[in-house]
Write an enzyme that holds these catalytic residues in place. Sequence first.
Site, mmCIF file in Angstrom:
data_model
loop_
_atom_site.group_PDB
_atom_site.id
_atom_site.type_symbol
_atom_site.label_atom_id
_atom_site.label_comp_id
_atom_site.label_asym_id
_atom_site.label_seq_id
_atom_site.Cartn_x
_atom_site.Cartn_y
_atom_site.Cartn_z
ATOM 1 N N HIS A 1 -24.330 25.642 -26.659
ATOM 2 C CA HIS A 1 -24.925 26.852 -27.249
ATOM 3 C C HIS A 1 -25.990 27.484 -26.357
ATOM 4 O O HIS A 1 -26.565 28.503 -26.722
ATOM 5 C CB HIS A 1 -25.525 26.542 -28.628
ATOM 6 N N SER B 1 -27.292 23.383 -32.589
ATOM 7 C CA SER B 1 -26.434 24.443 -33.123
ATOM 8 C C SER B 1 -26.709 24.798 -34.577
ATOM 9 O O SER B 1 -26.328 25.863 -35.025
ATOM 10 C CB SER B 1 -24.972 24.047 -32.949
ATOM 11 N N LYS C 1 -17.462 29.253 -26.247
ATOM 12 C CA LYS C 1 -18.437 29.980 -27.076
ATOM 13 C C LYS C 1 -18.819 31.288 -26.383
ATOM 14 O O LYS C 1 -18.049 32.234 -26.429
ATOM 15 C CB LYS C 1 -19.614 29.070 -27.386
HETATM 16 C C1 LIG Z 1 -19.129 23.521 -29.885
HETATM 17 C C2 LIG Z 1 -19.782 22.384 -29.259
HETATM 18 C C3 LIG Z 1 -19.050 21.481 -28.474
HETATM 19 C C4 LIG Z 1 -17.561 21.581 -28.354
HETATM 20 O O1 LIG Z 1 -17.173 22.647 -27.546
HETATM 21 P P1 LIG Z 1 -15.665 23.169 -27.620
HETATM 22 O O2 LIG Z 1 -15.462 23.843 -26.326
HETATM 23 O O3 LIG Z 1 -15.580 24.087 -28.797
HETATM 24 O O4 LIG Z 1 -14.799 21.968 -27.789
HETATM 25 C C5 LIG Z 1 -19.725 20.451 -27.851
HETATM 26 N N1 LIG Z 1 -21.056 20.310 -27.973
HETATM 27 C C6 LIG Z 1 -21.801 21.160 -28.719
HETATM 28 C C7 LIG Z 1 -23.274 20.971 -28.804
HETATM 29 C C8 LIG Z 1 -21.187 22.215 -29.389
HETATM 30 O O5 LIG Z 1 -21.921 23.039 -30.123
#
Ligand SMILES: *Cc1c(COP(=O)(O)O)cnc(C)c1O
Length: 397
Positions: free
Chosen positions: A214, A186, A244
Site C-alpha cells: 500500500h 492497509s 494496487k
Molecule cells: C494486497 C496486499 C498483498 C498482496 O498483494 P497482491 O498483489 O494483491 O497479491 C500483500 N501485502 C499487503 C500488505 C497487501 O496489502
Amino acid sequence: MTSKKLDAFLTENIEDLQSKGLYNEIDPVQGANGPVITINGQELINLSSNNYLGLATDERLKEVAIEAVKSHGVGAGAVRTINGTLDLHIELEKKLAAFKGTEAAIAYQSGFNCNMAAISAVMDKNDAILSDELNHASIIDGCRLSRAKIIRFNHSDMDDLRLKAKEAVESGQYNKIMVITDGVFSMDGDVAKLPEIVEIAEEFDLIVYVDDAHGSGVLGKGAGTVKHFGLQDKVDMQMGTLSKAIGVIGGYVAGKQKLIDWLKVRSRPFLFSTAVTPADAAASAKAIDILTESTELQNKMWENSEYLKKGLKGLGYDIGNSETPITPVIIGEEKLTQQFSKRLVEEGVYAKSIVFPTVPQGTGRVRNMPTAAHTKEMLDQAIGIYEKVGKELGLIK
Ligand SMILES: *Cc1c(COP(=O)(O)O)cnc(C)c1O
C-alpha cells in the site's frame, strides 16, 4: 458419493459465520473497476478499490497490453526458470530496480506470492522473525511457511520490538533474525516507523523486510515507504505489488543483486508457477514509466484523499489516524457496520465493510479508498450520502 464429513463441516461453519454477520457476500462488477462501477445494474461511486492512481483503466496501459498480446501472445508459456522468462519480464525487473533505487528486482505473479516466496527462501527453522501484530495475511503465511520462530510485537511499538529483538539475540537460539512489517497498514492507513525499525535492526543485526503493497505508488513520489524515509540503503528486502497503485497484477522484491540471484534459484513460486502474462508485464512496465516521469497522478490522489477526509471528518465520523489515502470510517460493531455499508450501497456509494477477522473484533469499519480517478463531484456526492445514511442510523448528528 461425496464426503459427508466435508458437507457437515461446510454447512456448520458457513451457517455460523452467517449468524454472526461475518459471512462476506461477493458482488460481481459489470465492466471496469473505475471510479464509478456497475453492480447488479446499479451505478455506484467506487470507494473500495486499491486502484489508487486509476491505472487499472488507463488508456496508455491498455494500449501497451494490447501490443504485447499481439507481439508475445497471451501467456508466458512456462515457469520463469524453464523458458517463461520473456524480454518483457527482464525489462520490467530492470525498471522496478531503478524505480526503487536498488541493485536488482525480481517479479512474481502476485504480492501474496512474493511473501510466500521471499520470506521462506531466506529464513528457515533455525531463524526467528519479529512480525508486527497487524501485518498482512500473506506475511503471516510466508513466515509460517519458512518454519522460523514467529515473534509478534505490538503494533508499531518500538519499545516492544527492541525488547523482543534483544531477547531473541540474547537467547542464542537463532541463526538469523528478521524484522518484517507492512510499510503502510492497509486497514488504518498508518505508516510503519521505519527509521526506528532500521535503527533497532542495526543495533541487533536484523534483516529488514518491508511489505510496501500500500506504499508503492503512494508514498515517496511513488517509489514507496522506504524511499519516503530515504532508507533505500538500510532495508534488505523491499516487497511491492503491481496489483494496487500500479493497476495490473503481480508483485516484486527489490534489493541487492545477490539477494535477487538467490531468490531466482530458491523461491518456489518463481520456480514452480508460471510467470505473469506478456500483457501484465508490459502494462506494469508502462505504469512504472508513467510514475517515473511525473507525479501528476499522485498529486491528484493526495488532493482527493485530503478532500474526502475533510468531508467525512466534518460530518463527525471517526476516521482514525490514517497518514495515507486509506480512509476508514470506524463504526465498531460488526452487524451495524455491515448495515451501514449496505445502506451506503443502496444510496449509491460502494464502500465495503471490513470486519473481524480482517480487523480485530469490535473495530468494524467502512474503508474508503479515494483515487486519482475520482472527480470532486463524485466525492461531494459520496459525502452527501454519508451524511444522509449516518443521520438515519444515528451515527452522526
Ligand atoms: C494486497 C496486499 C498483498 C498482496 O498483494 P497482491 O498483489 O494483491 O497479491 C500483500 N501485502 C499487503 C500488505 C497487501 O496489502
